[in-house]
Design a protein around this motif. Sequence first.
Motif, short mmCIF file in Angstrom:
data_model
loop_
_atom_site.label_atom_id
_atom_site.label_comp_id
_atom_site.label_asym_id
_atom_site.label_seq_id
_atom_site.Cartn_x
_atom_site.Cartn_y
_atom_site.Cartn_z
N UNK A 143 29.70 -10.89 -10.12
CA UNK A 143 30.62 -9.77 -10.23
C UNK A 143 29.84 -8.52 -10.62
N UNK A 144 30.38 -7.38 -10.23
CA UNK A 144 29.75 -6.14 -10.68
C UNK A 144 30.15 -5.87 -12.13
N UNK A 163 33.72 -5.53 -12.98
CA UNK A 163 34.55 -6.69 -12.69
C UNK A 163 35.45 -6.54 -11.49
N UNK A 164 35.31 -5.45 -10.75
CA UNK A 164 36.22 -5.19 -9.65
C UNK A 164 35.74 -5.76 -8.34
N UNK A 165 34.51 -6.24 -8.33
CA UNK A 165 33.97 -6.73 -7.07
C UNK A 165 33.10 -7.94 -7.31
N UNK A 166 32.95 -8.70 -6.28
CA UNK A 166 32.21 -9.94 -6.31
C UNK A 166 31.45 -10.02 -4.99
N UNK A 167 30.15 -10.18 -5.05
CA UNK A 167 29.39 -10.23 -3.81
C UNK A 167 28.46 -11.43 -3.84
N UNK A 168 28.04 -11.83 -2.66
CA UNK A 168 27.15 -12.97 -2.50
C UNK A 168 25.73 -12.48 -2.24
N UNK A 179 28.47 -7.77 5.67
CA UNK A 179 27.10 -8.17 5.38
C UNK A 179 26.30 -7.98 6.67
N UNK A 190 32.55 -1.73 -3.91
CA UNK A 190 31.12 -1.70 -4.19
C UNK A 190 30.36 -1.51 -2.88
N UNK A 229 39.20 -13.04 -5.33
CA UNK A 229 37.90 -12.39 -5.54
C UNK A 229 36.74 -13.35 -5.30
N UNK A 281 35.02 -16.14 0.15
CA UNK A 281 34.69 -15.30 1.30
C UNK A 281 34.56 -16.16 2.53
#
Lengths: 117, 112
Positions: A96-97, A100-105, B35, B56, B98, B101
Motif C-alpha cells: 500500500x502507499x 493507504x489509498x492505493x495498492x500496487x504490485x 502496468x 497513484x 483493494x 488485481x
Amino acid sequence: AQSVTQPDIHITVSEGASLELRCNYSYGATPYLFWYVQSPGQGLQLLLKYFSGDTLVQGIKGFEAEFKRSQSSFNLRKPSVHWSDAAEYFCAVGARNSGGSNYKLTFGKGTLLTVNP
Amino acid sequence: EPEVTQTPSHQVTQMGQEVILRCVPISNHLYFYWYRQILGQKVEFLVSFYNNEISEKSEIFDDQFSVERPDGSNFTLKIRSTKLEDSAMYFCASGQSLYEQYFGPGTRLTVT
C-alpha cells in the motif's frame, strides 16, 4: 521500496517431475505475496496469494506456495508437472502507499518453465 | 467467468504519434490499473485509478501519459507523443477490492 527476485530465468523439467520455482522478496512490513502465470498470448492469471495465516497456500492447477518469513521467500511448488504447465511464472509482492489509498504490485522478472515430454 | 479485455492486441505506431490503448475491466470492479512490460524486463506499475481519479502513479507515468474512464465501462491509457522506449506490452488490471488485481491479455505496442 519493495522488490522481488526470481533467481531462475529459465527452468526445464520433464513431465511428471516435481517443480519448485524460487522467489525472494524485500519489503519492510508483512508482505502480501502472489504468483501469476502467463501463457503465450495470454494475460497474467493469478495462481495463488498469501495475505496471512497458514504459511502454506494452495492455488489453482495443483500449485502450492510456502511463505517463509525467516528466508524472505515464497517458493512455488507442484508435485507433478504437466505439459500444459509450460509458461512464464511471475512472483509479486503487494504494497500500500503511505496514504493507504492505493495498492500496487511489484513483480519479479519471471521464470520461464519448459516441460519436456 | 468475467474477464478483463484489452484492444487492440497489437498496435504499431510511428514515433511522435498519439496512441490510445483500451481496456474493459470486469463490470463490478472499482479499482483499475495499468502496468507495462518492456521486452525482457519486469512488469512495472504505471498508474492506479479509483473513484474517477488517479490514486497513484509511478515515475514512468509522466505528462505524456493520461488515463480516462470515459463511459463507466472502458478504461483507456493515452500516450500523447510516443517514443521508441514506449514499446512494450501494456497490461490493464481491475479489482473489486483493494487487494486483488485481475489482468487482461495485454496490448503489444511497437513504436517505429
